[in-house]
Scaffold this motif. Structure first.
Motif, mmCIF file in Angstrom:
data_model
loop_
_atom_site.group_PDB
_atom_site.id
_atom_site.type_symbol
_atom_site.label_atom_id
_atom_site.label_comp_id
_atom_site.label_asym_id
_atom_site.label_seq_id
_atom_site.Cartn_x
_atom_site.Cartn_y
_atom_site.Cartn_z
ATOM 1 N N SER A 20 0.824 -1.208 0.000
ATOM 2 C CA SER A 20 0.000 0.000 0.000
ATOM 3 C C SER A 20 0.859 1.260 0.000
ATOM 4 O O SER A 20 1.876 1.318 0.684
ATOM 5 C CB SER A 20 -0.903 0.019 1.239
ATOM 6 O OG SER A 20 -1.607 1.247 1.294
ATOM 7 N N SER A 22 -0.146 3.861 1.405
ATOM 8 C CA SER A 22 -0.631 4.577 2.579
ATOM 9 C C SER A 22 0.157 4.233 3.840
ATOM 10 O O SER A 22 0.173 3.076 4.265
ATOM 11 C CB SER A 22 -2.108 4.220 2.809
ATOM 12 O OG SER A 22 -2.519 4.584 4.112
ATOM 13 N N ASP A 67 -12.480 2.127 6.598
ATOM 14 C CA ASP A 67 -12.244 3.072 5.500
ATOM 15 C C ASP A 67 -11.092 2.604 4.615
ATOM 16 O O ASP A 67 -11.158 2.714 3.390
ATOM 17 C CB ASP A 67 -11.974 4.465 6.060
ATOM 18 C CG ASP A 67 -12.021 5.540 4.980
ATOM 19 O OD1 ASP A 67 -12.951 5.520 4.150
ATOM 20 O OD2 ASP A 67 -11.128 6.401 4.969
ATOM 21 N N ASP A 68 -10.046 2.057 5.229
ATOM 22 C CA ASP A 68 -8.917 1.571 4.445
ATOM 23 C C ASP A 68 -9.335 0.394 3.558
ATOM 24 O O ASP A 68 -8.981 0.355 2.377
ATOM 25 C CB ASP A 68 -7.766 1.166 5.378
ATOM 26 C CG ASP A 68 -6.456 1.094 4.638
ATOM 27 O OD1 ASP A 68 -5.998 2.140 4.125
ATOM 28 O OD2 ASP A 68 -5.882 -0.015 4.553
ATOM 29 N N GLY A 71 -11.412 1.576 0.733
ATOM 30 C CA GLY A 71 -10.521 2.173 -0.265
ATOM 31 C C GLY A 71 -9.842 1.127 -1.125
ATOM 32 O O GLY A 71 -9.717 1.285 -2.346
ATOM 33 N N PHE A 74 -12.363 -0.238 -3.502
ATOM 34 C CA PHE A 74 -12.537 0.703 -4.610
ATOM 35 C C PHE A 74 -11.388 0.570 -5.616
ATOM 36 O O PHE A 74 -11.606 0.511 -6.830
ATOM 37 C CB PHE A 74 -12.611 2.152 -4.099
ATOM 38 C CG PHE A 74 -12.263 3.142 -5.160
ATOM 39 C CD1 PHE A 74 -13.149 3.406 -6.183
ATOM 40 C CD2 PHE A 74 -11.012 3.742 -5.186
ATOM 41 C CE1 PHE A 74 -12.809 4.278 -7.212
ATOM 42 C CE2 PHE A 74 -10.664 4.613 -6.202
ATOM 43 C CZ PHE A 74 -11.561 4.881 -7.223
ATOM 44 N N MET A 75 -10.149 0.530 -5.115
ATOM 45 C CA MET A 75 -8.986 0.503 -6.017
ATOM 46 C C MET A 75 -8.987 -0.724 -6.930
ATOM 47 O O MET A 75 -8.608 -0.628 -8.091
ATOM 48 C CB MET A 75 -7.681 0.561 -5.216
ATOM 49 C CG MET A 75 -7.404 1.923 -4.594
ATOM 50 S SD MET A 75 -7.331 3.310 -5.766
ATOM 51 C CE MET A 75 -5.730 3.007 -6.528
ATOM 52 N N PHE A 82 -10.289 8.745 -9.350
ATOM 53 C CA PHE A 82 -10.331 8.506 -7.915
ATOM 54 C C PHE A 82 -11.697 8.910 -7.358
ATOM 55 O O PHE A 82 -12.240 9.944 -7.733
ATOM 56 C CB PHE A 82 -9.219 9.296 -7.226
ATOM 57 C CG PHE A 82 -9.132 9.054 -5.749
ATOM 58 C CD1 PHE A 82 -8.822 7.796 -5.258
ATOM 59 C CD2 PHE A 82 -9.372 10.077 -4.846
ATOM 60 C CE1 PHE A 82 -8.748 7.560 -3.896
ATOM 61 C CE2 PHE A 82 -9.299 9.856 -3.491
ATOM 62 C CZ PHE A 82 -8.993 8.597 -3.005
ATOM 63 N N TYR A 83 -12.251 8.090 -6.504
ATOM 64 C CA TYR A 83 -13.525 8.354 -5.832
ATOM 65 C C TYR A 83 -13.242 8.440 -4.326
ATOM 66 O O TYR A 83 -13.169 7.412 -3.657
ATOM 67 C CB TYR A 83 -14.513 7.216 -6.049
ATOM 68 C CG TYR A 83 -15.186 7.121 -7.394
ATOM 69 C CD1 TYR A 83 -16.572 7.203 -7.487
ATOM 70 C CD2 TYR A 83 -14.469 6.902 -8.557
ATOM 71 C CE1 TYR A 83 -17.222 7.073 -8.711
ATOM 72 C CE2 TYR A 83 -15.107 6.777 -9.785
ATOM 73 C CZ TYR A 83 -16.475 6.870 -9.855
ATOM 74 O OH TYR A 83 -17.108 6.736 -11.069
ATOM 75 N N PRO A 84 -13.085 9.634 -3.761
ATOM 76 C CA PRO A 84 -12.864 9.727 -2.318
ATOM 77 C C PRO A 84 -14.149 9.423 -1.540
ATOM 78 O O PRO A 84 -15.257 9.588 -2.055
ATOM 79 C CB PRO A 84 -12.435 11.184 -2.104
ATOM 80 C CG PRO A 84 -12.961 11.918 -3.285
ATOM 81 C CD PRO A 84 -13.033 10.938 -4.419
ATOM 82 N N THR A 85 -13.978 8.977 -0.305
ATOM 83 C CA THR A 85 -15.111 8.710 0.577
ATOM 84 C C THR A 85 -15.790 10.029 0.923
ATOM 85 O O THR A 85 -15.126 10.979 1.338
ATOM 86 C CB THR A 85 -14.631 8.022 1.875
ATOM 87 O OG1 THR A 85 -13.937 6.820 1.531
ATOM 88 C CG2 THR A 85 -15.794 7.690 2.792
ATOM 89 N N LEU A 138 -18.770 6.836 -2.014
ATOM 90 C CA LEU A 138 -17.587 7.451 -2.610
ATOM 91 C C LEU A 138 -18.068 8.214 -3.841
ATOM 92 O O LEU A 138 -18.945 7.715 -4.564
ATOM 93 C CB LEU A 138 -16.569 6.386 -3.017
ATOM 94 C CG LEU A 138 -15.923 5.568 -1.889
ATOM 95 C CD1 LEU A 138 -16.868 4.517 -1.330
ATOM 96 C CD2 LEU A 138 -14.667 4.886 -2.392
#
Length: 147
Positions: A20, A22, A67-68, A71, A74-75, A82-85, A138
């Motif tokens: 990741s 992140s 949330d992670d 994400g 989503f990825m 990109f679709y943010p929360t 998202l």
């Protein structure tokens, strides 16, 4: 068209997800249990620094795990933008303690043109009790995801 992000995450099944970008995900140190395009499952060991003053898993850390994983789910959809929360709703049901393990399972509910809905469930691997359930939306952005 092959989904390189999905294949990349699948290469970590049974291992901690060290791939990741992140720093927060590295701190959580989740292990990939299963990966499909519309669902992911991660396992997290509860460490002392993840707990609140009475020794239970901190609600904010639970939210971070959810949330992670959302994400990550989503990825692996392989989308270009990109679709943010934009919101995350969580119901907490049962405590988890240090040295226990939780499993976070996410599932794509709706993939719209501008909004994606993903649900999540957190279970205590030691007791099989539901720890929390969540739903997130998202929204599409103008940010392109680098290959």
């Amino acid at each position: 068209m092959e989904n390189k992000r999905l294949q990349f995450l699948q290469s970590f099944i049974g291992k901690h997800f060290t791939g990741s970008p992140s720093p927060f995900a590295h701190w959580l140190n989740g292990k990939v249990i299963s990966v499909e395009e519309k669902a992911v499952k991660f396992e997290f060991e509860i460490r002392k620094e993840m707990t609140n003053p009475v020794g239970m898993l901190h609600g904010g850390v639970t939210a971070g795990m959810i949330d992670d994983c959302i994400g990550v789910n989503f990825m692996v959809l392989g989308l270009e933008k990109f679709y943010p929360t934009i919101n995350l709703y969580i119901d907490y049901f049962n405590p988890v303690f240090e040295n226990q393990t939780v499993i976070v399972t996410t599932k794509l509910e709706k993939l719209g043109k501008t909004i994606i809905n993903i649900k999540a469930e957190v279970t205590n691997k030691n007791t099989s009790k539901i720890v929390a359930q969540a739903s997130a939306n998202l929204a599409i952005s103008d940010v392109k995801i680098p290959n």
